[in-house]
Design an enzyme around this catalytic site. Structure first.
Site, PDB file in Angstrom:
ATOM      1  CB  CYS A   1      -3.825   8.242   6.702  1.00 19.55           C
ATOM      2  SG  CYS A   1      -3.530   9.944   6.289  1.00 19.55           S
TER       3      CYS A   1
ATOM      4  CD  GLU B   1       4.147   9.735   1.517  1.00 17.30           C
ATOM      5  OE1 GLU B   1       4.356   8.521   1.443  1.00 17.30           O
ATOM      6  OE2 GLU B   1       5.033  10.544   1.785  1.00 17.30           O
TER       7      GLU B   1
ATOM      8  CG  ASP C   1      -6.843  12.633   4.975  1.00 23.97           C
ATOM      9  OD1 ASP C   1      -5.852  13.015   4.320  1.00 23.97           O
ATOM     10  OD2 ASP C   1      -7.037  11.445   5.314  1.00 23.97           O
TER      11      ASP C   1
HETATM   12  O1  KQY Z   1      -3.357   8.403   3.310  1.00 23.22           O
HETATM   13  C1  KQY Z   1      -2.163   8.452   3.363  1.00 23.22           C
HETATM   14  N1  KQY Z   1      -1.603   9.501   3.836  1.00 23.22           N
HETATM   15  C2  KQY Z   1      -1.387   7.297   2.879  1.00 23.22           C
HETATM   16  C3  KQY Z   1      -0.005   7.567   2.593  1.00 23.22           C
HETATM   17  C4  KQY Z   1       0.684   6.326   2.147  1.00 23.22           C
HETATM   18  C5  KQY Z   1       2.130   6.432   2.365  1.00 23.22           C
HETATM   19  C6  KQY Z   1       2.880   5.216   1.978  1.00 23.22           C
HETATM   20  N2  KQY Z   1       4.248   5.415   2.215  1.00 23.22           N
END
Ligand code: KQY
Length: 373
Positions: free
Chosen positions: A357, A214, A220
């Site tokens: 996030c 990912e 975090d």
């Molecule tokens: O900070 C994050 N965990 C972003 C993940 C983005 C995932 C998009 N499918």
């Protein structure tokens, strides 16, 4: 007028990124809507984002940025206390594409506008294009009339760093040394840029994160500072847990580490879910060429560590897992002076992240150092 600062860095100008536990003036989110990431037309995700925003606005100002197409819907679903502003984006991960705010000791605040390439660009990024996301940081700074530093040749996301506000930055090798971000930079060049743009002196490197596919292992989901000299770290002693080795190694490394002030860190254990959270409803997610396809039964990254510290509270993910209540208790012990507010966010985990996030705190520049009140 908000200026773009070229030629100097926050550190050279006397700015530093405050820790998340320092006083904040508000918080930012983006509104989810892309059908090739969120299931069921993003409606369940929108409901979860509303829950998170409403939990935060009980404690501090909240702004949600939303496309023209979804403006009326978001405005109607969010309470009047929440400011809703129109802004384009490619998805809803403002931790990663929004500004990292830096402050000085004289009430000044600026933004760092990192180059953003959707977690790995054309090498292993999650979608293309990402140009609207890459403009989010500048637009937020414009709205707030804050000058910003643009790191044109340095790719970074806010979810890949945590700071203690006293000179230490925590990150992972898996993410910052990944091929899709700054492949021509050495580890030492990256350390220098981190310290220059965050106002730090020491970088603590953990090896891996828990979501290689990912974000290439954002910090975090693994560890964060809870106060100067103290960190929280994911923990499991269940050898069958898919993240057992990463958690054990992170805990070991943090237990041996010292911060920029030479303090040996106190490490708090934070449980992982008892059972992995598995994606359901993938058939309702649009399939689009160039975007990572999602499959039913795949593990969604569901870390309690992806909490957000705000004024007087911690907003903590809950998954309907047996360990939800344990996570609340453990986080409450880490933050006895704050409320711990659990919000059900499995839907956000299905999209690839969680509360940390999808939020970006804005520090209170005139209350620097007042986090202990
Ligand atoms: O900070 C994050 N965990 C972003 C993940 C983005 C995932 C998009 N499918």
């Amino acid at each position: 007028m908000a200026k773009r600062i070229i030629g100097t860095t926050p550190k050279q100008d006397g700015y530093r990124m405050p820790a998340e536990f320092e006083k904040q003036s508000g918080c930012w989110m983006l509104w989810p809507e892309r059908n090739d990431n969120w299931r069921d037309g993003a409606k369940p995700a929108q409901a979860a984002f509303v829950e998170v925003a409403e939990a935060i606005v009980k404690y501090e100002k909240m702004t949600v940025c939303v496309s023209h197409e979804q403006y009326a819907n978001a405005r109607a679903r969010l309470s009047p206390a929440i400011r809703v502003v129109e802004m384009s984006s490619n998805d809803a991960w403002i931790r990663d594409c929004g500004p990292t705010f830096v402050v000085n000791d004289h009430g000044g605040i600026r933004g760092v506008d990192w180059s953003f390439n959707a977690w790995g660009g054309l090498y292993d990024g999650l979608y293309f294009p990402w140009d609207k996301d890459d403009s989010v940081a500048q637009k937020v700074c414009e709205i707030e009339n804050i000058d910003s530093y643009r790191t044109e040749n340095f790719v970074l996301e806010g979810g890949s760093i945590h700071v203690d506000g006293e000179g230490t930055v925590l990150t992972t090798e898996m993410c910052l040394l990944s091929e899709g971000r700054n492949p021509n930079m050495t580890r030492s060049e990256i350390e220098t840029l981190l310290c220059e743009y965050l106002g730090c002196e020491k970088v603590l490197w953990l090896k891996d994160g828990i979501d290689p596919d990912e974000t290439n292992g954002h910090i975090d989901d693994v560890a964060c500072f809870v106060r100067p000299g103290e960190v929280a770290c994911i923990w499991t002693d269940d050898e069958n847990n898919p993240f057992y080795e990463v958690a054990q190694e992170a805990y070991r490394a943090l237990s041996e580490a010292t911060d920029a002030k030479g303090r040996k860190l106190k490490v708090h254990k934070l449980t992982m879910t008892k059972k992995p959270v598995l994606l359901k409803g993938a058939e309702t997610i649009d399939r689009v060429e160039g975007t990572q396809p999602r499959k039913n039964g795949e593990i969604s990254i569901a870390s309690y560590m992806n909490f957000l510290i705000i004024n007087d509270a911690v907003i903590l993910p809950q998954y309907g897992d047996e360990n939800d209540a344990l996570a609340v208790r453990q986080v409450q012990e880490m933050f006895p002076e704050r409320d711990v507010v659990g919000v059900m966010t499995t839907e956000v985990a299905y999209g690839g992240g969680n509360i940390h996030c999808i939020t970006q705190q804005q520090p209170c520049s005139t209350c620097v150092g007042k986090w202990q009140e």
